[in-house]
Design an enzyme around this catalytic site. Structure first.
Site, PDB file in Angstrom:
ATOM      1  N   GLU A 143      14.831  43.716 120.088  1.00  0.00           N
ATOM      2  CA  GLU A 143      14.398  45.020 119.855  1.00  0.00           C
ATOM      3  C   GLU A 143      15.829  45.852 120.126  1.00  0.00           C
ATOM      4  O   GLU A 143      15.620  46.682 120.815  1.00  0.00           O
ATOM      5  CB  GLU A 143      13.444  45.524 120.628  1.00  0.00           C
ATOM      6  CG  GLU A 143      11.832  44.622 120.333  1.00  0.00           C
ATOM      7  CD  GLU A 143      11.037  44.943 121.262  1.00  0.00           C
ATOM      8  OE1 GLU A 143      10.906  45.852 121.898  1.00  0.00           O
ATOM      9  OE2 GLU A 143       9.773  44.296 121.202  1.00  0.00           O
ATOM     10  N   ASN A 168      15.202  38.921 117.621  1.00  0.00           N
ATOM     11  CA  ASN A 168      13.773  39.107 117.577  1.00  0.00           C
ATOM     12  C   ASN A 168      13.608  40.812 117.579  1.00  0.00           C
ATOM     13  O   ASN A 168      14.186  41.514 118.074  1.00  0.00           O
ATOM     14  CB  ASN A 168      12.942  38.642 118.792  1.00  0.00           C
ATOM     15  CG  ASN A 168      11.543  38.677 118.664  1.00  0.00           C
ATOM     16  OD1 ASN A 168      10.725  38.193 117.601  1.00  0.00           O
ATOM     17  ND2 ASN A 168      10.783  39.114 119.942  1.00  0.00           N
ATOM     18  N   HIS A 213       3.337  42.685 114.835  1.00  0.00           N
ATOM     19  CA  HIS A 213       2.390  43.441 115.337  1.00  0.00           C
ATOM     20  C   HIS A 213       1.585  44.571 114.347  1.00  0.00           C
ATOM     21  O   HIS A 213       2.101  45.293 114.082  1.00  0.00           O
ATOM     22  CB  HIS A 213       2.747  44.287 116.470  1.00  0.00           C
ATOM     23  CG  HIS A 213       3.201  43.313 117.758  1.00  0.00           C
ATOM     24  ND1 HIS A 213       2.639  42.609 118.490  1.00  0.00           N
ATOM     25  CD2 HIS A 213       4.492  43.114 118.160  1.00  0.00           C
ATOM     26  CE1 HIS A 213       3.252  41.862 119.375  1.00  0.00           C
ATOM     27  NE2 HIS A 213       4.347  42.314 119.317  1.00  0.00           N
ATOM     28  N   GLU A 253       5.150  37.241 117.282  1.00  0.00           N
ATOM     29  CA  GLU A 253       4.185  37.930 118.080  1.00  0.00           C
ATOM     30  C   GLU A 253       2.989  38.289 117.353  1.00  0.00           C
ATOM     31  O   GLU A 253       2.599  39.578 117.574  1.00  0.00           O
ATOM     32  CB  GLU A 253       4.956  38.968 118.910  1.00  0.00           C
ATOM     33  CG  GLU A 253       6.147  38.466 119.542  1.00  0.00           C
ATOM     34  CD  GLU A 253       6.870  39.605 120.224  1.00  0.00           C
ATOM     35  OE1 GLU A 253       6.172  40.699 120.544  1.00  0.00           O
ATOM     36  OE2 GLU A 253       7.949  39.476 120.757  1.00  0.00           O
ATOM     37  N   ASP A 276      -0.295  39.784 116.018  1.00  0.00           N
ATOM     38  CA  ASP A 276      -1.629  39.991 116.346  1.00  0.00           C
ATOM     39  C   ASP A 276      -2.063  41.123 115.167  1.00  0.00           C
ATOM     40  O   ASP A 276      -1.258  41.821 114.586  1.00  0.00           O
ATOM     41  CB  ASP A 276      -1.895  40.698 117.639  1.00  0.00           C
ATOM     42  CG  ASP A 276      -1.133  41.657 118.071  1.00  0.00           C
ATOM     43  OD1 ASP A 276      -0.234  42.542 117.413  1.00  0.00           O
ATOM     44  OD2 ASP A 276      -0.462  41.654 119.317  1.00  0.00           O
TER      45      ASP A 276
HETATM   46  O1  G3I Z   1       4.420  42.922 137.033  1.00  0.00           O
HETATM   47  C1  G3I Z   1       3.144  43.596 137.256  1.00  0.00           C
HETATM   48  C2  G3I Z   1       2.740  43.106 138.504  1.00  0.00           C
HETATM   49  O2  G3I Z   1       3.339  42.743 139.479  1.00  0.00           O
HETATM   50  C3  G3I Z   1       1.243  43.953 138.651  1.00  0.00           C
HETATM   51  O3  G3I Z   1       0.419  43.218 139.385  1.00  0.00           O
HETATM   52  C4  G3I Z   1       0.709  44.121 137.409  1.00  0.00           C
HETATM   53  C5  G3I Z   1      -0.639  44.990 137.589  1.00  0.00           C
HETATM   54  O4  G3I Z   1      -0.187  46.406 137.852  1.00  0.00           O
HETATM   55  O5  G3I Z   1       1.429  44.647 136.414  1.00  0.00           O
HETATM   56  C6  G3I Z   1       2.367  43.914 136.009  1.00  0.00           C
HETATM   57  O6  G3I Z   1       3.466  44.590 135.087  1.00  0.00           O
HETATM   58  C7  G3I Z   1       2.745  44.535 133.773  1.00  0.00           C
HETATM   59  C8  G3I Z   1       3.418  43.263 132.956  1.00  0.00           C
HETATM   60  O7  G3I Z   1       3.230  43.496 131.511  1.00  0.00           O
HETATM   61  C9  G3I Z   1       2.992  42.207 133.414  1.00  0.00           C
HETATM   62  O8  G3I Z   1       1.482  41.803 133.208  1.00  0.00           O
HETATM   63  C10 G3I Z   1       3.101  45.825 133.261  1.00  0.00           C
HETATM   64  O9  G3I Z   1       2.496  46.745 133.888  1.00  0.00           O
HETATM   65  C11 G3I Z   1       3.431  45.930 131.689  1.00  0.00           C
HETATM   66  O10 G3I Z   1       3.535  47.080 130.958  1.00  0.00           O
HETATM   67  C12 G3I Z   1       3.737  44.753 131.126  1.00  0.00           C
HETATM   68  O11 G3I Z   1       3.402  44.682 129.651  1.00  0.00           O
HETATM   69  C13 G3I Z   1       4.179  43.877 128.946  1.00  0.00           C
HETATM   70  C14 G3I Z   1       5.203  44.522 127.747  1.00  0.00           C
HETATM   71  O12 G3I Z   1       5.533  43.451 126.928  1.00  0.00           O
HETATM   72  C15 G3I Z   1       6.087  45.245 128.521  1.00  0.00           C
HETATM   73  O13 G3I Z   1       6.967  46.156 127.489  1.00  0.00           O
HETATM   74  C16 G3I Z   1       3.120  43.139 128.209  1.00  0.00           C
HETATM   75  O14 G3I Z   1       2.457  42.169 128.965  1.00  0.00           O
HETATM   76  C17 G3I Z   1       3.875  42.161 126.947  1.00  0.00           C
HETATM   77  O15 G3I Z   1       2.773  41.528 126.102  1.00  0.00           O
HETATM   78  C18 G3I Z   1       4.674  42.945 126.269  1.00  0.00           C
HETATM   79  O16 G3I Z   1       5.478  42.008 125.206  1.00  0.00           O
HETATM   80  C19 G3I Z   1       6.150  42.499 124.383  1.00  0.00           C
HETATM   81  C20 G3I Z   1       7.231  41.624 124.192  1.00  0.00           C
HETATM   82  O17 G3I Z   1       7.988  40.993 125.262  1.00  0.00           O
HETATM   83  C21 G3I Z   1       8.085  41.903 122.975  1.00  0.00           C
HETATM   84  N1  G3I Z   1       7.694  42.607 121.767  1.00  0.00           N
HETATM   85  C22 G3I Z   1       6.676  43.558 121.966  1.00  0.00           C
HETATM   86  C23 G3I Z   1       5.441  42.961 123.166  1.00  0.00           C
HETATM   87  C24 G3I Z   1       4.253  44.021 123.189  1.00  0.00           C
HETATM   88  O18 G3I Z   1       4.854  45.083 123.917  1.00  0.00           O
END
Ligand code: G3I
Length: 374
Positions: A181, A222, A258, A290, A292
């Site tokens: 990105e 990517n 997406h 990715e 969906d």
């Molecule tokens: O790490 C903390 C954890 O310690 C805590 O217990 C938990 C609950 O509060 O939160 C955790 O952090 C979250 C993390 O995912 C792991 O679950 C974040 O709040 C959350 O923002 C994060 O979101 C991820 C996101 O990337 C971040 O931008 C999504 O799961 C993940 O699916 C998403 O993936 C991205 C790809 O890497 C790149 N392309 C887009 C895609 C969707 O945004």
């Protein structure tokens, strides 16, 4: 009815408080999994095949990979999650655990445990692993985002991170999203910590660092919203063409995909085809990385929305199967139970091929059908 004792009432209040205190939707979903039937049948919904069997049976593309992003908590805790994943897919990508904040939470201190567990699972089930992602502007640790670094220091940090991670997974990860990105929606470079601190050449440096650490691993750029034609996909094309022209070791482009069934969210297949073909003409591979398909804001009844969703999955998979450059398709998760979409859009949705209870949806049947078409 028997009167509740103080102890029972206290226990009830405690349970409610614990439930409410669980912050994330994913965590709640994980707890509720205890009530699911974990003796899942060997095939989904009575089907006689699976996605990976159907993919591996194609004589025209026997190496085609069908994969899914893996959420770490259910991988560790849920038998039905693990069984479904291993049964249906021959490729996995970690949704979060190979990102910088997890893998290098403190400078030069690496934590490979969650990523290693995922790789072990994959290898136990003869699945390949895509690494995601070495360089991004999100999910970075505080020491990196709050520190002050010169260009040389930042380059050294980047090199150490990339080379340590790539070397650790050498021979276990077959392809990496090296840079994720880097381009904004209007096609200009995104002003990330890397762009501002190093300059636009951080991208080629990242690819060179990764290649030095493992000359055999496939290296991808990517991005999202760059699937079809438009300012952003043109900018991605120019970027990767420039890298190829300079002899930078890049093997492919990941198109995230997406998308949704709402007007303007459905991918225009002709445009995606043209884009894949122009990337292929550069000698690059394409992975749909990715995918969906959101159903929110779609038109029609619930069943009509699921049918429209199934058509989008089938159309993209069919295109990928027919394009020589397109060698893998992954969805971002596989069960609606752990999709990132509802948290992100603040709206309920069901964007993946399996329901929250791991039942196959029309999208799943459409994927199987497409994989078995000539
Ligand atoms: O790490 C903390 C954890 O310690 C805590 O217990 C938990 C609950 O509060 O939160 C955790 O952090 C979250 C993390 O995912 C792991 O679950 C974040 O709040 C959350 O923002 C994060 O979101 C991820 C996101 O990337 C971040 O931008 C999504 O799961 C993940 O699916 C998403 O993936 C991205 C790809 O890497 C790149 N392309 C887009 C895609 C969707 O945004």
């Amino acid at each position: 009815m028997k009167k509740r004792t103080h102890a029972q009432l206290a226990a009830l209040v405690f349970c409610v408080l614990v439930w409410c205190a669980i912050p994330q939707r994913q965590d709640r979903a994980l707890r509720a999994e205890a009530t699911l039937d974990t003796t899942a049948s060997a095939t989904a919904g009575g089907m006689t095949t699976t996605l990976r069997i159907a993919a591996e049976s194609r004589s025209d593309k026997p190496d085609f990979l069908i994969g899914a992003a893996v959420a770490y908590p259910p991988l560790m805790a849920s038998p039905i999650y693990r069984d479904t994943l291993a049964r249906e897919y021959n490729l996995v990508v970690p949704e979060n655990v190979m990102k910088w904040e997890t893998i290098e939470p403190e400078e030069a201190k690496f934590d490979f445990d969650p990523g290693d567990a995922l790789v072990s699972f994959a290898e136990e089930h003869q699945m390949k692993v895509r690494g995601h992602t070495l360089v991004w502007h999100q999910q970075l640790p505080g020491w990196l985002t709050t520190g002050t670094h010169t260009r040389d220091q930042l380059l050294a940090i980047l090199k150490t991170h990339i080379q340590t991670v790539v070397a650790h997974y050498k021979g276990h990860v077959f392809a990496w999203d090296v840079v994720n990105e880097a381009i904004g929606d209007n096609g200009s470079m995104r002003e990330t910590i890397w762009y501002k601190g190093i300059g636009p050449d951080y991208i080629e440096q990242a690819f060179r660092f990764a290649h030095e650490a493992d000359p055999d691993v496939q290296l991808f750029y990517n991005d999202f919203g760059a699937e079809g034609l438009g300012a952003k996909s043109s900018a991605v094309y120019s970027l990767v063409k420039d890298l190829k022209d300079k002899g930078v070791p890049i093997d492919g482009v990941g198109l995230q995909m997406h998308v949704g069934i709402a007007v303007n969210q459905v991918p225009v297949i002709e445009n995606v085809k043209d884009n894949i073909e122009r990337l292929g003409a550069l000698g690059l591979k394409v992975h749909i990385t990715e995918m969906d398909v959101k159903i929110q804001n779609g038109i029609g009844t619930y069943d009509e929305k699921l049918a429209a969703q199934a058509n989008v999955y089938a159309d993209v998979l069919r295109l990928c199967l027919h394009e020589p450059a397109c060698t893998a398709l992954l969805t971002w998760g596989f069960t609606d139970r752990y999709s990132w979409i509802p948290d992100f859009t603040h709206h309920p949705d069901e964007p993946l091929p399996f329901t929250v209870d791991y039942q196959p949806k029309p999208a799943y049947a459409a994927l199987i059908q497409t994989l078995t078409e000539p």
